[in-house]
Each structure stands twice: as C-alpha cells, then as structure tokens.
Design a protein around this motif. Sequence first.
Motif, PDB file in Angstrom:
ATOM      1  N   ASP A  67       0.568  -3.530  -8.080  1.00  0.00           N
ATOM      2  CA  ASP A  67      -0.700  -3.509  -8.086  1.00  0.00           C
ATOM      3  C   ASP A  67      -1.105  -4.306  -9.340  1.00  0.00           C
ATOM      4  O   ASP A  67      -2.169  -5.215  -9.277  1.00  0.00           O
ATOM      5  N   ASP A 110       0.838  -1.017  -0.016  1.00  0.00           N
ATOM      6  CA  ASP A 110       0.152  -0.049  -0.017  1.00  0.00           C
ATOM      7  C   ASP A 110       0.896   1.109   0.120  1.00  0.00           C
ATOM      8  O   ASP A 110       1.403   1.472   0.878  1.00  0.00           O
ATOM      9  N   ARG A 112       0.303  -3.553   4.022  1.00  0.00           N
ATOM     10  CA  ARG A 112      -0.751  -4.101   2.784  1.00  0.00           C
ATOM     11  C   ARG A 112      -1.993  -2.954   3.450  1.00  0.00           C
ATOM     12  O   ARG A 112      -2.203  -2.415   4.403  1.00  0.00           O
ATOM     13  N   GLY A 113      -2.789  -2.780   2.124  1.00  0.00           N
ATOM     14  CA  GLY A 113      -4.102  -1.776   2.290  1.00  0.00           C
ATOM     15  C   GLY A 113      -5.254  -2.203   1.668  1.00  0.00           C
ATOM     16  O   GLY A 113      -5.682  -3.125   1.256  1.00  0.00           O
TER      17      GLY A 113
END
Length: 536
Positions: A157, A128, A357-358
């Motif tokens: 991503d 993230d 992470r997000g």
Amino acid sequence: MFGFVHSVQLVVALLVVLVALVALANRLNISYPIVLVLGGLILAIPPRMPEIRLEPDIVFLVFLPPLLFSDALNSSWRDFRENWRPIFLLSVGLVLATTVSVLLVAHLLLHMAWGPAFVLGAVLGPTDTVAVSAILERFPIPHRLNAILRGESLVNDASALVLFEGAIHTTQLKTYVWGSISSQFFLAVAGGITIGWVIGWLAVQLRRHTADPLLANTISLLAAFAAYQPAAALHVSGVLAVVTTGLYLGWNDPRISTPRTRLQAAGSWEMLTFLLNGLLFILIGLQLRTVGGPLWSQNPWFLIGGGIAISATIIWARIAWIFGSTYWPRFSRSHARPSDRRLVKRQAILLSWVGIRGGISLAAALAIPPALGDGSPFPQRAEVIVFTFAVILVTLVAQGLTLPHLLRRLQFADQPATGSEEIKARLAMAATAIEYLESVEKLDEGQSKAVAHLRDLYSQTVQVPGTEAADSQDHSQTGYLAKVVSLELTIVRQQRDRLIELRDKGEISDEILRRLQSTLDLKESQLDQSRSFWET
C-alpha cells in the motif's frame, strides 16, 4: 442537524445490510467480501436508490489507519525480518512491474495518455489483504507463506500510494522526472518509518503507566491515527507510519499489557475491523452507478473491453512476476529435494493467484483531483475510476471464488515447525511451574496437598513426547490429555447451565452470574485451544 440524522440513519441501514449479507455469505459458504461487493452493486442499480459517494478522505483517514494498525499489531517482526526478500520483491518490485504493465497496456491498447495511464497503474498496484485473509483463514497454509502475504499487504500500500502521488504530480506537470519520483519514494519511506517509530515509542511509554484496560486500548486505537495524520501532513508514507507503530507496539505489548487488557483488546479489534471491512466493501459496490453511469451511456463496449484487458494485465503480471522471481537462476532451488521443489511450486501458484484489488485502489482512484493546476479537467479521470472498479470486481469475483478450490487442490498441510515451537513453549511453561513448585516452602498440610496436586498436573504435560520422537512413540499420553481437556470442557458447560438455573430460580443475582460466567468463559476458551492442540 438534519444532515447528521440522515447520516446516522444511513450508517444504521448499511449495518443492517451488512449483517444480512454476511449471514447469506456464511450460509452459502462464500467469503463475505465477495457477497458484500456484489450486494452493494445490486443495491446501486435501482434508480430510486439514493446516491452514496465514497469520499477518499473517509477511506484514508477513517478506514485505513485502524485496519492497517490491527493487521500490523498481530503481525510478527521476526517473520517480517526473516522473509524480507520475498516481501520486498512483492511489495515494491511487483508494484513497480504492475504499474509499468498497466501503463503500457492502457496507453498502447486503450489509447490513454501517458499521464492517466501512469496514474491507473499506480492505483492498481496494491492488493487487498482483507479479501485474501477472509478466504485464506479457513484453510491451513504454511506459516512462512502466510507471513509473506501479510508482509506484502502491509508494505505494498505504501509503495503504491507513493507512486500514485508521483503519477499525479507528473500528470499535472506533463513531464517525467524519474529521479524526482525515486527521491520522493525513499523520502516517503524513511519519513513514514521514523514517524511511526516515534509514535510507537510514545504509545508504549503511555501504556506502561496505564493500568485501566479501557484507557490502554483507547491509547492503542489513537496511536493508529496519531501515526497517520502527521505523516500525511508532511507528505511522507502514512501507511508505513501506521505499520511501524503497529509492529513496535505489538512487539512490546506482552511486556506492558495486563491479561485483562489483552482479552478486551482481542474482542474489540476483531469487532472494529469486521465492521470497517464490511462497510468498506458494501460502499465499493454502491459506487457502481456513481462512477460508471455517465461513461456507460457513451461507450459501454470500450469500458467492458478495457476492464477485461486491464484485469487480465493485472493477473498475468503477478503470475509472471511470482514464477519469474521464484525460478530465476540466481534464486532457484535446483539442488533442493523433489518434495521441497513441489512445495515451492505450490506456494508460487497460491501467491500468484491472490492479487485481489479492493478499497485502497478505489479510494486512490476517487482521490484523483478533478482539475489540473491550470484549471483544466484532469484527463481521463472517469476512465481511470471505471477501470479500477472493473478490476476490483473481476479479481474479487473471479479469483475470490476460485481460491478455495485452488487451496483444496494444493493441499497444504500444517507445518511441523510451528507445531514444534508450540510444544517447546508448552513444555517450557510446565517445567517453569514445576521448578517453582519445588521451591515453595510447605507451611502446612493444606499447602503440601496443593503443591502435590499442581505438581502432578504439570508433570503430565512434561511427559508428552516431543516431535522428534513422535513418529516412533505411542501417543497414548497425548490422547489421555485430550480426554482430560474434553471432560473439563463438559464440566465447565454444565457449571454454566447450573448457574443460569440458579439465576432463573432467583437464588443468585445477575451480577453473580455474570462474574462467575466470565471466569468460566475464560477457562472454556483456554480449554478449547488446549483441546485443539492435543487432538492435533
């Protein structure tokens, strides 16, 4: 109609919570994504709190394009090109390594089926960038390291989401066709880049013929969605399409934008990305009861143990990959100077600890279809979602809270290369001004005085010692220019106070105040940047 009103009220309420939590984060000197997720988590606990579902389509179609586009727009294609090897190793190699590591741990230790374990690994592949950037922006880090982190966040991503689609397809068919997944990966990459380049080119052509700043910036915003939508419809990488469009438009922006357009765009994008990021992190926290409630009542210790095991796997996989790729015999810098080796080690330590992470991971987990093609439930979908949330929480809190302390211990200094380039650019601008002033024809006494005044002003800048001689020369000229800028700042602020006083007395109108205040604001912003440069 009632549903629409209810949605508007909900968004307003979330914005109020956002303001309060960010203010609290600033007061506690903690990165705001951490406080927002924890705040959303606490809000989700009361039983009377209405259930708020974060639909994956909302993240992929509303949040993701403008956030990625803004990041790409402010990135450097030159930095991306010069650091392609570490960016590729992180955004593709590390994503694959993370996926395989999680797959093995989930299957062998947590006894998940191969298909869901593969899906979980792909979901947790991307980091993230928002949370990391919110923490790192307060500390000086090497320019190259910042470029690598930005490049990783723009590409990983895409690689993770392509793997995710392959994992879903594999689970549905219950067969593993790695050749098909590989061809799908390269097709998605090539298709996304192609669509992004076409949309970027079209946006540049439209911007060339648009003088209105509002219209020009609207075109830029629409370009993000225009790149993502057709790519997603054609099942190629929408992430890479948006990134390519942003890089292309960012490279051409200095040639096609007016100063007013750029000034307006800077504030608009900063505000938009802040609101989208803030809402996304609060919504992540609010998903706790929705995603974890049913499973928690059945086997809480399995969820706790599994969440810790998967989180540890994610963290250690990144550490092993970073140090392995840094010190692998083929790429190691064994002949480098001791100071260079120490810098490489400090950079590797920081890179290995920014795997937070997000929202992308949670959105991907929520996007898992509830049923297979034959109508049967998607196996262990709830476990994948819960473990994803656990990893987000562990990495965001554990790594996010320790990153500032780690950065202070690593003690990165400002890199001389960037300062040297800035001095070179400033001297070139001053020399260009002097060259033009020497060519101006003196028509009368007033113009001669104006030319002489500006020539003296720019000559002072040219006389500043360069970086090569900075260690041996006196810095009195630089200090003098810093004092000049400081005095000008004080003058500007007193001029603004005087304008407000005239407005309060009714001697000038609000329109005149706003117009002149805008001029003073632009000048103060420029002087603030100049002061920080000369003082440094």
